[in-house]
Write a protein that holds these residues in place. Structure first.
Motif, PDB file in Angstrom:
ATOM      1  N   MET A   1       0.804  -1.308   0.087  1.00  0.00           N
ATOM      2  CA  MET A   1      -0.049   0.184  -0.118  1.00  0.00           C
ATOM      3  C   MET A   1       0.743   1.276   0.006  1.00  0.00           C
ATOM      4  O   MET A   1       1.947   1.292   0.608  1.00  0.00           O
TER       5      MET A   1
ATOM      6  N   ILE B   1      -0.338   4.888   1.194  1.00  0.00           N
ATOM      7  CA  ILE B   1      -1.322   5.751   1.863  1.00  0.00           C
ATOM      8  C   ILE B   1      -1.275   7.193   1.689  1.00  0.00           C
ATOM      9  O   ILE B   1      -0.012   7.485   1.971  1.00  0.00           O
TER      10      ILE B   1
ATOM     11  N   HIS C   1      -8.675   6.543  10.101  1.00  0.00           N
ATOM     12  CA  HIS C   1      -8.719   5.099  10.004  1.00  0.00           C
ATOM     13  C   HIS C   1      -9.014   4.304  11.212  1.00  0.00           C
ATOM     14  O   HIS C   1      -8.377   4.644  12.229  1.00  0.00           O
TER      15      HIS C   1
ATOM     16  N   HIS D   1      -8.061  -1.216  14.377  1.00  0.00           N
ATOM     17  CA  HIS D   1      -8.259  -2.581  13.909  1.00  0.00           C
ATOM     18  C   HIS D   1      -7.031  -3.238  14.236  1.00  0.00           C
ATOM     19  O   HIS D   1      -5.743  -2.695  14.514  1.00  0.00           O
TER      20      HIS D   1
ATOM     21  N   ASP E   1      -4.781  -5.946  11.728  1.00  0.00           N
ATOM     22  CA  ASP E   1      -4.555  -6.457  10.313  1.00  0.00           C
ATOM     23  C   ASP E   1      -4.845  -7.941  10.046  1.00  0.00           C
ATOM     24  O   ASP E   1      -5.343  -8.128   8.982  1.00  0.00           O
TER      25      ASP E   1
ATOM     26  N   TRP F   1       6.010  -0.166   7.743  1.00  0.00           N
ATOM     27  CA  TRP F   1       5.114   1.015   7.604  1.00  0.00           C
ATOM     28  C   TRP F   1       6.232   2.005   7.577  1.00  0.00           C
ATOM     29  O   TRP F   1       6.667   2.407   8.610  1.00  0.00           O
TER      30      TRP F   1
ATOM     31  N   HIS G   1      -4.343  -0.889  16.013  1.00  0.00           N
ATOM     32  CA  HIS G   1      -3.775   0.390  15.578  1.00  0.00           C
ATOM     33  C   HIS G   1      -4.923   0.954  14.377  1.00  0.00           C
ATOM     34  O   HIS G   1      -5.926   0.459  14.270  1.00  0.00           O
TER      35      HIS G   1
ATOM     36  N   SER H   1      -5.388   5.506  12.622  1.00  0.00           N
ATOM     37  CA  SER H   1      -4.653   6.451  12.385  1.00  0.00           C
ATOM     38  C   SER H   1      -5.925   7.720  12.769  1.00  0.00           C
ATOM     39  O   SER H   1      -6.891   7.505  12.268  1.00  0.00           O
TER      40      SER H   1
ATOM     41  N   ARG I   1      -0.918  13.285   3.357  1.00  0.00           N
ATOM     42  CA  ARG I   1       0.183  12.553   4.347  1.00  0.00           C
ATOM     43  C   ARG I   1       0.495  11.351   3.528  1.00  0.00           C
ATOM     44  O   ARG I   1      -0.351  10.191   3.444  1.00  0.00           O
TER      45      ARG I   1
HETATM   46  O1  LIG Z   1      -1.654   4.798   7.196  1.00  0.00           O
HETATM   47  C1  LIG Z   1      -2.515   4.838   7.741  1.00  0.00           C
HETATM   48  O2  LIG Z   1      -3.235   5.780   7.972  1.00  0.00           O
HETATM   49  C2  LIG Z   1      -3.268   3.621   8.415  1.00  0.00           C
HETATM   50  C3  LIG Z   1      -3.022   2.189   7.796  1.00  0.00           C
HETATM   51  C4  LIG Z   1      -3.478   1.285   8.033  1.00  0.00           C
HETATM   52  O3  LIG Z   1      -3.514   1.030   9.561  1.00  0.00           O
HETATM   53  C5  LIG Z   1      -3.684   0.066   7.438  1.00  0.00           C
HETATM   54  O4  LIG Z   1      -3.924   0.244   6.402  1.00  0.00           O
HETATM   55  O5  LIG Z   1      -4.093  -1.158   7.982  1.00  0.00           O
END
Ligand SMILES: O=C(O)CCC(=O)C(=O)O
Length: 336
Positions: free
Chosen positions: A157, A159, A172, A175, A177, A193, A264, A266, A275
């Motif tokens: 990804m 983001i 976000h 959650h 993963d 990340w 986690h 965001s 961002r």
């Molecule tokens: O970069 C983010 O804002 C969160 C990304 C994240 O937690 C995800 O995609 O699982």
């Protein structure tokens, strides 16, 4: 996996309590400062014996489920990822299989193709330039501490969290993963990340709940947020804000490695900038697929099936979806 750490014992005997790279990395509040004296002989569960992590770093990951490594990716590499992302947004390159997502709040309002309407690209495994991220030796060096030597890149990804329109859709939800993954064991999976710029609370940094990787996989679903939520952004049902959560303030190039059960999410992006972070989930190729039917992950399978069906594909499972995404990046392919 649950064996006594031979390296650890050896290091105690030799009195070498700092591993290679410790000086270069320096102390960081989110990367482990436990005193060596406080480290007890123990069985490690979440990390493998390795010469890369210092004991403090290893213990930190074991206890907290994440580890930040400062300045792991160079400015030059980050600039290359930015340039490629912009080309993808402008459709100058169209790698097969890539998914280009828009934020729910800008979904219908704009039709031009530009960086400003794309909130995320994922599945860039066929884009040589972006996929370089998943093969960077300095990333894989750390990944191996969690997965072992045979490494698959499972999910990619970039983001591009947009400025929040006021509807809070740039958040976000909290959650795990693993909710999306139909392969196990979870301890041999890790996310990398990398911040592509300075990221703090103003532009929506990662928020983590330290130690939550020791808990089980919780039921997830769409949060009932007023402004709407992005597609497949599931969150933990009935999540209660926990004061123990930590905001990860990161500089450009800093990389956090985290366990797939770590809770986690965001926050909102309150700035006018987009961002950016680039990320990959890695797994040991000796992981195996599981059938999620009858489990609380069934809702993910159903959503993925809808996407497959739109593409004209029927009679496929979450396992097929992951098999299609998986790429070997180091060692040999075993199960995945
Ligand atoms: O970069 C983010 O804002 C969160 C990304 C994240 O937690 C995800 O995609 O699982």
């Amino acid at each position: 996996m649950h064996r006594m750490c031979a390296n650890y014992r050896l290091q105690i005997v030799l009195g070498h309590l700092e591993g290679p790279g410790a000086k270069a990395l320096g102390a960081h509040p989110t990367s482990g400062t436990a005193s060596p004296a406080g480290v007890q002989l123990q069985q490690f569960q979440y990390t493998l014996d390795n010469d890369i992590l210092t004991l403090e770093q290893r213990k930190f990951y074991e206890d907290n489920g994440f580890l930040v490594i400062k300045k792991l990716v160079s400015d030059a590499d980050i600039q290359r990822f930015r340039d490629e992302f912009e080309k993808i947004c402008r459709k100058e390159v169209e790698p097969p299989g890539i998914q280009i997502m828009r934020d729910v709040s800008i979904l219908k309002s704009e039709h031009t193709v530009s960086e400003k309407v794309v909130s995320k690209v994922q599945d860039f495994q066929e884009d040589e330039e972006l996929f370089r991220y998943c093969t960077l030796p300095q990333i894989l060096k750390y990944v191996e501490c969690f997965t072992g030597p045979n490494i698959m890149a499972m999910h990619t990804m970039l983001i591009n969290k947009p400025p929040d329109t006021g509807k809070k859709t740039s958040r976000h939800p909290m959650h795990q993963d693993l909710h999306y993954f139909s392969f196990r064991p979870s301890d041999r999976i890790v996310a990398a990340w990398t911040a592509m710029e300075h990221i703090d609370r103003s532009n929506g940094c990662l928020v983590v709940l330290p130690g939550s990787h020791k808990s089980s996989l919780k039921p997830h679903g769409y949060p009932e947020w007023e402004g709407g939520v992005n597609i497949v952004f599931h969150g933990i049902q009935d999540y209660q804000k926990d004061n123990a959560r930590v905001h990860l303030i990161m500089d450009k190039g800093d990389t956090v490695f985290f366990h797939p059960l770590l809770i986690h999410g965001s926050g909102r992006n309150r700035t006018q900038g987009f961002r950016k972070a680039i990320s990959c989930h890695f797994a040991s190729s000796s992981c195996h697929y599981i059938d999620v039917k009858g489990t609380n992950q069934e809702n993910v399978e159903k959503e993925v099936m809808k996407i497959f069906n739109k593409m004209g594909l029927t009679d496929v499972s979450l396992k097929d979806f992951w098999k299609f995404r998986a790429r070997l990046v180091k060692g040999e392919r075993i199960n995945l």
